[in-house]
Design an enzyme around this catalytic site. Structure first.
Site, PDB file in Angstrom:
ATOM      1  N   TYR A 198       0.840  -1.202   0.000  1.00 22.47           N
ATOM      2  CA  TYR A 198       0.000   0.000   0.000  1.00 22.47           C
ATOM      3  C   TYR A 198       0.873   1.249   0.000  1.00 22.47           C
ATOM      4  CZ  TYR A 198       1.105   0.529   4.984  1.00 22.47           C
ATOM      5  OH  TYR A 198       1.756   0.688   6.183  1.00 22.47           O
ATOM      6  N   CYS A 199       0.269   2.355  -0.433  1.00 20.97           N
ATOM      7  CA  CYS A 199       0.938   3.653  -0.360  1.00 20.97           C
ATOM      8  C   CYS A 199      -0.142   4.715  -0.166  1.00 20.97           C
ATOM      9  CB  CYS A 199       1.781   3.923  -1.613  1.00 20.97           C
ATOM     10  SG  CYS A 199       0.817   3.984  -3.135  1.00 20.97           S
ATOM     11  N   THR A 200       0.193   5.984  -0.357  1.00 18.87           N
ATOM     12  CA  THR A 200      -0.753   7.065  -0.042  1.00 18.87           C
ATOM     13  C   THR A 200      -2.017   7.026  -0.897  1.00 18.87           C
ATOM     14  OG1 THR A 200       1.200   8.392   0.388  1.00 18.87           O
ATOM     15  CG2 THR A 200      -0.907   9.553   0.348  1.00 18.87           C
TER      16      THR A 200
END
Ligand SMILES: [Zn+2]
Ligand SMILES: [Zn+2]
Length: 342
Positions: A198-200
């Protein structure tokens, strides 16, 4: 024809203060082939400026990456316009949880070589062979399986204030370094582990998932729309929230609170704290965590050296700048640039 900002941040800030318009903060990105980024940039600027869009947008031959705000009343016309552009028709838009009027103060649309400064050679792998996209509910389910490793694809200063429970958060300053750190950690598990990343807002995982598949990892998954979209789905569908703390974002707000937990500490006194400050000494501008007590004690600065410079009369500062031996006082710390989703 106006193709650039004419207002300063201060002027814009005053205008936003005096208008009662509710603004929406949102982001979207798309990998697509854009033959003439400069022309596309100018067309976007003219239209978006006319409907009062503010934000930071990168355009490259490989696509577009945008974070922006606009008056809520113009949202429909904005989306209609996106839908009229073939590769942006029905593009997924991440809408922020809370809306602050001043998340952006200018409209900056820049043409770049890449929409994410990833430090990767484009020819090395096929970015279209990405991982399997998961929504919040699917992500929650897979993170609880015993063969799953949750991977935070962001930098240390982001994961420090908030991350998924039990996630591996590499201690890195760049996206490129996080790829190496993760590959090193998981090199013996190319087939038996689920990589759940996951990321922003999801864009870094587009590249990262393709990268790891190229490196031979078999089970690669990614959170669609990133933490921003996860938080929205958790709220709207009343799902279990597995993200603790704050989500670091790339606008004036710096972060969005997702859970009430404070998981980090003031860099000066060690008290629980998850609020970022940019050092008030403009020559320093270091981004760091500072509690309210230290804010007062150090006048929003990162160190006593920076306080000394801050309170120095302008005349003395000028003289000091000339002196070579004092150069270090004006040395810029490594600055965490608020680059979009990097
Ligand atoms: Zn403190
Ligand atoms: Zn400083």
């Amino acid at each position: 024809m106006q193709l650039y900002n004419k207002l300063s941040s201060d002027e814009r800030s005053r205008i936003l203060d005096s208008s009662n318009q509710k603004r929406i903060t949102l982001s979207f990105y798309k990998y697509a082939k854009i033959n003439d980024p400069k022309k596309f940039r100018d067309e976007l600027f003219i239209f978006w400026d006319s409907i009062d869009v503010l934000g930071r947008i990168y355009i490259a031959k490989e696509g577009i990456n945008a974070q922006l705000s606009l008056p809520e009343v113009n949202l429909e016309i904005f989306i209609d316009h996106l839908n009229s552009i073939s590769f942006l028709n029905k593009v997924r838009i991440n809408i922020a949880l809370k809306h602050e009027t001043k998340s952006f103060l200018k409209l900056k649309i820049k043409v770049r070589d890449k929409i994410v400064a990833d430090g990767l050679n484009d020819d090395s792998f096929d970015v279209t062979k990405k991982g399997i996209h998961l929504n919040a509910k699917e992500f929650n389910k897979l993170m609880n399986e015993k063969n799953t490793i949750v991977l935070d694809m962001r930098n240390h200063y982001e994961s420090e204030i908030g991350h998924f429970k039990n996630a591996f958060c590499p201690d890195v300053d760049t996206f490129r370094d996080s790829l190496d750190a993760i590959e090193d950690k998981l090199k013996d598990h190319k087939e038996d582990k689920n990589l759940l990343m996951y990321c922003t807002g999801g864009i870094r995982c587009e590249k990262a998932s393709a990268y790891f598949k190229h490196k031979g990892f078999k089970n690669v998954y990614q959170l669609e729309g990133g933490i921003i979209e996860y938080a929205r789905q958790v709220k709207n569908k009343q799902l279990e929230n597995n993200f603790i703390g704050k989500n670091f974002v790339f606008d004036e707000r710096l972060s969005e609170r997702i859970s009430e937990d404070i998981i980090s500490n003031c860099h000066q006194c060690g008290a629980p704290c998850d609020s970022h400050t940019n050092c008030q000494n403009v020559n320093c501008n270091l981004l760091f965590l500072q509690c309210d007590t230290c804010k007062e004690k150090y006048k929003n600065c990162c160190s006593t050296d920076c306080v000394d410079i801050l309170i120095m009369p302008e005349k003395k500062k000028k003289l000091l700048r000339k002196g070579v031996e004092n150069k270090k006082l004006f040395h810029r710390h490594k600055k965490v640039k608020l680059n979009l989703n990097i």
